[in-house]
Design a protein around this motif. Sequence first.
Motif, mmCIF file in Angstrom:
data_model
loop_
_atom_site.group_PDB
_atom_site.id
_atom_site.type_symbol
_atom_site.label_atom_id
_atom_site.label_comp_id
_atom_site.label_asym_id
_atom_site.label_seq_id
_atom_site.Cartn_x
_atom_site.Cartn_y
_atom_site.Cartn_z
ATOM 1 N N ASN A 30 -5.047 -8.468 -0.575
ATOM 2 C CA ASN A 30 -4.491 -9.518 -0.059
ATOM 3 C C ASN A 30 -3.385 -9.018 0.900
ATOM 4 O O ASN A 30 -2.322 -8.242 0.519
ATOM 5 N N THR A 31 -3.627 -9.416 2.154
ATOM 6 C CA THR A 31 -2.641 -8.837 3.130
ATOM 7 C C THR A 31 -1.181 -9.026 3.165
ATOM 8 O O THR A 31 -0.611 -8.164 3.291
ATOM 9 N N TRP A 32 -0.786 -10.198 2.508
ATOM 10 C CA TRP A 32 0.517 -10.417 2.272
ATOM 11 C C TRP A 32 1.159 -9.516 1.205
ATOM 12 O O TRP A 32 2.303 -9.070 1.410
ATOM 13 N N VAL A 77 1.500 -6.045 2.857
ATOM 14 C CA VAL A 77 2.707 -6.064 3.714
ATOM 15 C C VAL A 77 3.986 -6.258 2.755
ATOM 16 O O VAL A 77 5.056 -5.205 3.147
ATOM 17 N N ALA A 78 3.989 -6.944 1.931
ATOM 18 C CA ALA A 78 5.294 -7.053 0.946
ATOM 19 C C ALA A 78 5.656 -5.818 0.193
ATOM 20 O O ALA A 78 6.907 -5.391 0.059
#
Length: 250
Positions: free
Chosen positions: A123-125, A128-129
């Motif tokens: 999950n890219t988001w 990043v988070a």
Amino acid sequence: MALQEEFEQQGVWLFKYRGTLPVLILLIGMGIYAYAALHPELFLIQDPEIKNYFLLFCVAISLFGQYIRAYTVGHTPKNTSGRNTGKQLADTLNTTGIYSTVRHPLYVGNFFMWLGPALLTENTWFIVAFVLFYWVYYERIMFAEEQFLRRKFGDVYTSWAEKTPAFIPSFKNFVKPKLSFSWKKVLKKEKNGFAAIFIIFCAFDVIAEFLKGTRDFNIYLIVAAAISIVLYLILKALKKSSLLKLKEDR
């Protein structure tokens, strides 16, 4: 309160709970992974064979982080570079070995250990988070540690810090470690992390399979987790025995 004092207070508080608070992020990642397992179209990787290779890559990332921690701890003296959570400890200032390349090698190791499960979510988001959370979280801790070291070691610390990066290593000024590598110290101090890696990856897989109702568990992860737990229990039992007794403890 000035930002300098506020950052230090935050760092001292986060230092005490640096081993437990990130677990909340891990649980969120596990939830995201479980949800995606119920909706496979959410995964970035669809090919089963590539997915297996990606799993190995994620485990390797975490093991690389554990290697950094093991190398660091294995070359350091007593009352430095430990898992203490009560207060800052530093009888001496480490400036050789990996500490001649980066000021906070243990946190570099932690980053890669946590990055493995974060990547596994695909999950890219969330990834990043996670990186942003780690940056803000450990930046405060590193700031508090450096304030402590600056007060204790003065110019010796500032001279070393000026030529040594905080988080991204630079090997141009590498200095051979003063102390020889101690496997006993690594086995005593790092048994938790090694076991946690395989337990976490196994938990991701087992939870996802249970939710899907397929029960197609990754047998390699289960075996690796079982072996790591057995090793942890053995090392825990031997912790105070003469087999793992360090010279500085005698």
